[in-house]
Design an enzyme around this catalytic site. Sequence first.
Site: not given
Length: 466
Positions: A168, A290, A296, A303
């Site tokens: 969970h 970025s 970043k 992704e």
Amino acid sequence: MGGTMTVRKTTRKTTVGAIDSTVLNFTAGSDLLLDMALVNADCMGSAAHVTMLSRMPVRPKIITEQERRAVIRELVAIMRDADNGGFVIGLDDQDVHLAVERVLTARLGDLGKKVHTGRSRNDQVAVDLRLFAREQLIGTVREALELARVMFVLARRHVDVPMVGRTHMQPAMPSSVGLWASAHAESLLDDVALLMAVYDLNDQCPLGSAASYGVPLPIDRELSSRLLGFSRPVHNVLYANNARGKIESMILSALSQVMLSLSRLAHDLMLYTMPEFGYFTLPPEYGTGSSIMPQKNNPDVVELVRARVARVMACELAVKDIVRSLPGGYNRDLQETKGPFMEGLATTRGCLQSLALLMGRIQINEEALIRGFVPGVFATDRALELVAGGMPFRDAYHHVKEHLAELATMDPRRAIRKKTHLGATAGLDFDAFDARMASGRQWADEEWTAHCRAVSKLMGMKYPVT
Ligand code: ARG
């Protein structure tokens, strides 16, 4: 106006008659582009077909031995041209099949026009796609095994590194990086087994089924099948055509399973590389920064894998949706399964390749992993210790539940060493994994060698050229 019909001066002369150019553009669709991936396969299929014709027991011979050799010489030349960008499929060709016929006829005259005897573009494209799938599936199996190999290396190296096991998503029980990484790898091994199963179903030759109903010529379908290195022909000529789209969707559903494995891996990576967890660090060269935020380094590969899982599954659904209500025999709808089929293969393979690179350089942060061990993680282990001392399990459960704070001193490294049974943190059988890996690799090597040997023999050349 006045009721006169405008005569459109836009018809194009093609090998199979004049066709309106707008219609031609519409019907050829993506084939001009996609069929470039089928040039080799189309030449192999044609080589097998002319060889079969040259051995056909009819008088006069449709194709003589000498003519067979001349055709194959040109087919080999087309394969080489395609490699160097010297072979193009034009709009007037419509597809690779007629483009090859155009070149053969230009170079061989009437002989080029004989090649299509007893064959249809329908069985031609079906055999092309199966040959294409054969090469692609061997490649996919190899790439899935490579990612599994990298994951097993990671697992072996970090078999003693504790990691919180979760259910969970909540901290559950002591686990290890070894268990985590080899779980993902074992999933890939199952996917490989599925890829091999669909490979075997793909390994049936549709050639000789022609338009869908065979031809009144003594076609030797066993011979064509053997020449192309298939293990057998598809038996029924109608099914040989109906199976188009079906075989693609079977392959895509195996690919979906691969992507499902990658999706689970991607999700874990996304989570555990968040600074709040910090369990793993992705190699900076496989992420991007970025344009505005200097600090970043984003997990782009992970992704994109997440998004591409959806695309491959959509490809599977697209093919199934196109074929599900088709009447028997060839229908032009089938052409539309080519794009999603090729996309599904290319996308899956790209994801496997990138993740193997990424996982080969991932950094494991032992300190952060150990920091994740909140006392509760040891609760079940502690209850079982009490059971070992004679306490009934439910009593031990309640006792531990009331004394959770006492677990703070438990040692995660010791905890994972104590789970020695089959498949647990200290019971992982890496030798058995190695054996499965080796048999997968051997399978791929044998299939690839047999494929190249069959093509080389048929075409009288070294295949692949490079
Ligand atoms: N490009 C076509 C396809 O992919 C080839 C077969 C065309 N056959 C036909 N009867 N129009 O399906």
